[in-house]
Design a protein around this motif. Structure first.
Motif, PDB file in Angstrom:
ATOM      1  N   SER A   7       0.835  -1.199   0.000  1.00 12.58           N
ATOM      2  CA  SER A   7       0.000   0.000   0.000  1.00 12.58           C
ATOM      3  C   SER A   7       0.873   1.253   0.000  1.00 12.58           C
ATOM      4  O   SER A   7       1.680   1.454   0.912  1.00 12.58           O
ATOM      5  CB  SER A   7      -0.894   0.010   1.243  1.00 12.58           C
ATOM      6  OG  SER A   7      -1.422   1.297   1.469  1.00 12.58           O
ATOM      7  N   ALA A   8       0.689   2.107  -0.997  1.00 13.29           N
ATOM      8  CA  ALA A   8       1.462   3.346  -1.063  1.00 13.29           C
ATOM      9  C   ALA A   8       1.182   4.232   0.143  1.00 13.29           C
ATOM     10  O   ALA A   8       2.097   4.849   0.692  1.00 13.29           O
ATOM     11  CB  ALA A   8       1.149   4.085  -2.363  1.00 13.29           C
ATOM     12  N   ALA A   9      -0.075   4.284   0.580  1.00 10.46           N
ATOM     13  CA  ALA A   9      -0.441   5.145   1.711  1.00 10.46           C
ATOM     14  C   ALA A   9       0.204   4.678   3.009  1.00 10.46           C
ATOM     15  O   ALA A   9       0.708   5.494   3.791  1.00 10.46           O
ATOM     16  CB  ALA A   9      -1.960   5.182   1.864  1.00 10.46           C
ATOM     17  N   VAL A  10       0.233   3.368   3.250  1.00 12.38           N
ATOM     18  CA  VAL A  10       0.833   2.833   4.473  1.00 12.38           C
ATOM     19  C   VAL A  10       2.352   2.927   4.390  1.00 12.38           C
ATOM     20  O   VAL A  10       3.012   3.372   5.336  1.00 12.38           O
ATOM     21  CB  VAL A  10       0.374   1.378   4.731  1.00 12.38           C
ATOM     22  CG1 VAL A  10       1.119   0.769   5.901  1.00 12.38           C
ATOM     23  CG2 VAL A  10      -1.138   1.330   4.968  1.00 12.38           C
ATOM     24  N   SER A  11       2.920   2.531   3.257  1.00 13.35           N
ATOM     25  CA  SER A  11       4.380   2.552   3.104  1.00 13.35           C
ATOM     26  C   SER A  11       4.961   3.960   3.174  1.00 13.35           C
ATOM     27  O   SER A  11       6.102   4.148   3.600  1.00 13.35           O
ATOM     28  CB  SER A  11       4.779   1.904   1.785  1.00 13.35           C
ATOM     29  OG  SER A  11       4.489   0.521   1.826  1.00 13.35           O
ATOM     30  N   ALA A  12       4.176   4.960   2.772  1.00 16.94           N
ATOM     31  CA  ALA A  12       4.651   6.345   2.838  1.00 16.94           C
ATOM     32  C   ALA A  12       4.808   6.807   4.288  1.00 16.94           C
ATOM     33  O   ALA A  12       5.613   7.692   4.574  1.00 16.94           O
ATOM     34  CB  ALA A  12       3.684   7.267   2.104  1.00 16.94           C
ATOM     35  N   GLY A  16       6.241   8.756  17.000  1.00 14.00           N
ATOM     36  CA  GLY A  16       6.778   9.649  18.022  1.00 14.00           C
ATOM     37  C   GLY A  16       5.759  10.634  18.552  1.00 14.00           C
ATOM     38  O   GLY A  16       5.946  11.212  19.623  1.00 14.00           O
ATOM     39  N   THR A  17       4.665  10.832  17.806  1.00 12.05           N
ATOM     40  CA  THR A  17       3.587  11.716  18.244  1.00 12.05           C
ATOM     41  C   THR A  17       2.270  10.962  18.178  1.00 12.05           C
ATOM     42  O   THR A  17       2.126   9.994  17.412  1.00 12.05           O
ATOM     43  CB  THR A  17       3.481  12.967  17.350  1.00 12.05           C
ATOM     44  OG1 THR A  17       3.091  12.557  16.033  1.00 12.05           O
ATOM     45  CG2 THR A  17       4.797  13.741  17.306  1.00 12.05           C
ATOM     46  N   TYR A  18       1.307  11.435  18.950  1.00 10.08           N
ATOM     47  CA  TYR A  18      -0.021  10.818  18.911  1.00 10.08           C
ATOM     48  C   TYR A  18      -0.631  10.985  17.518  1.00 10.08           C
ATOM     49  O   TYR A  18      -1.180  10.042  16.957  1.00 10.08           O
ATOM     50  CB  TYR A  18      -0.929  11.432  19.975  1.00 10.08           C
ATOM     51  CG  TYR A  18      -2.290  10.787  20.018  1.00 10.08           C
ATOM     52  CD1 TYR A  18      -2.451   9.508  20.533  1.00 10.08           C
ATOM     53  CD2 TYR A  18      -3.409  11.450  19.530  1.00 10.08           C
ATOM     54  CE1 TYR A  18      -3.700   8.901  20.558  1.00 10.08           C
ATOM     55  CE2 TYR A  18      -4.662  10.857  19.559  1.00 10.08           C
ATOM     56  CZ  TYR A  18      -4.800   9.580  20.073  1.00 10.08           C
ATOM     57  OH  TYR A  18      -6.028   8.978  20.100  1.00 10.08           O
ATOM     58  N   GLY A  19      -0.492  12.158  16.935  1.00 11.13           N
ATOM     59  CA  GLY A  19      -1.027  12.411  15.594  1.00 11.13           C
ATOM     60  C   GLY A  19      -0.418  11.487  14.550  1.00 11.13           C
ATOM     61  O   GLY A  19      -1.112  11.033  13.637  1.00 11.13           O
ATOM     62  N   GLY A  20       0.875  11.212  14.687  1.00 12.61           N
ATOM     63  CA  GLY A  20       1.533  10.295  13.765  1.00 12.61           C
ATOM     64  C   GLY A  20       0.995   8.881  13.878  1.00 12.61           C
ATOM     65  O   GLY A  20       0.789   8.195  12.869  1.00 12.61           O
ATOM     66  N   ALA A  21       0.742   8.435  15.110  1.00 13.08           N
ATOM     67  CA  ALA A  21       0.172   7.101  15.330  1.00 13.08           C
ATOM     68  C   ALA A  21      -1.248   7.022  14.778  1.00 13.08           C
ATOM     69  O   ALA A  21      -1.640   6.025  14.166  1.00 13.08           O
ATOM     70  CB  ALA A  21       0.200   6.747  16.809  1.00 13.08           C
ATOM     71  N   VAL A  22      -2.016   8.085  14.973  1.00 11.64           N
ATOM     72  CA  VAL A  22      -3.386   8.119  14.445  1.00 11.64           C
ATOM     73  C   VAL A  22      -3.359   8.090  12.918  1.00 11.64           C
ATOM     74  O   VAL A  22      -4.110   7.341  12.294  1.00 11.64           O
ATOM     75  CB  VAL A  22      -4.144   9.364  14.963  1.00 11.64           C
ATOM     76  CG1 VAL A  22      -5.451   9.572  14.201  1.00 11.64           C
ATOM     77  CG2 VAL A  22      -4.410   9.234  16.457  1.00 11.64           C
ATOM     78  N   ALA A  23      -2.513   8.897  12.295  1.00  9.69           N
ATOM     79  CA  ALA A  23      -2.429   8.931  10.827  1.00  9.69           C
ATOM     80  C   ALA A  23      -2.073   7.560  10.262  1.00  9.69           C
ATOM     81  O   ALA A  23      -2.672   7.109   9.273  1.00  9.69           O
ATOM     82  CB  ALA A  23      -1.410   9.976  10.382  1.00  9.69           C
ATOM     83  N   LEU A  24      -1.123   6.887  10.889  1.00  7.28           N
ATOM     84  CA  LEU A  24      -0.726   5.562  10.425  1.00  7.28           C
ATOM     85  C   LEU A  24      -1.866   4.564  10.608  1.00  7.28           C
ATOM     86  O   LEU A  24      -2.166   3.779   9.703  1.00  7.28           O
ATOM     87  CB  LEU A  24       0.532   5.089  11.161  1.00  7.28           C
ATOM     88  CG  LEU A  24       1.109   3.753  10.741  1.00  7.28           C
ATOM     89  CD1 LEU A  24       1.365   3.677   9.239  1.00  7.28           C
ATOM     90  CD2 LEU A  24       2.392   3.473  11.519  1.00  7.28           C
TER      91      LEU A  24
END
Length: 127
Positions: free
Chosen positions: A12-17, A67-75
């Motif tokens: 998946s391009a979205a996940v791999s990015a 490293g951030t909550y937002g990063g975990a949510v986006a992933l």
């Protein structure tokens, strides 16, 4: 099933990015974040009165670290967008069944984690 599940995420391009690593088990401490750790909760071949039916049903926990909550949510959102309701090839159906975070008990030096659980229905052959 495990090899194919990981390949689906990596393809998946979205996940791999977003994810620097996607692997089964614990991530090494040195891995760059965001990253995904996969855990097989259960997986069993379905049975009929005549024996196994070849349709494997399982549960996979996908831990999205950043490293951030937002990063975990986006992933986690990229993972959910890809996998929730997925049907193709040997995958008969992948469905989201649970989502949780550990932000309340998180130590200050730990990465943020969002866990999403998926029930899987998979057949080895596409026949």
């Amino acid at each position: 099933m495990q090899k194919e599940f990981r390949a689906l995420l990596k393809g998946s391009a979205a996940v791999s990015a977003l994810a620097s690593a996607i692997d089964w088990g614990l991530l090494p401490q040195s891995v760059a974040l965001p990253a995904i750790a996969l855990e097989l909760i259960d997986n069993a071949d379905g049975l009929t009165m005549q024996g196994p039916d070849g349709l494997w049903r399982g549960r996979v926990q996908v831990d999205c670290y950043a490293g951030t909550y937002g990063g975990a949510v986006a992933l986690s959102e990229a993972v959910i967008d890809l996998l929730s309701g997925y049907r193709s090839g040997n995958w008969r159906l992948i469905m989201l069944v649970a989502q949780r975070s550990n932000t309340e008990t998180r130590a200050s030096d730990q990465p943020y984690r969002i866990s999403v659980d998926f029930m899987t229905n998979w057949r080895k052959t596409n026949g």
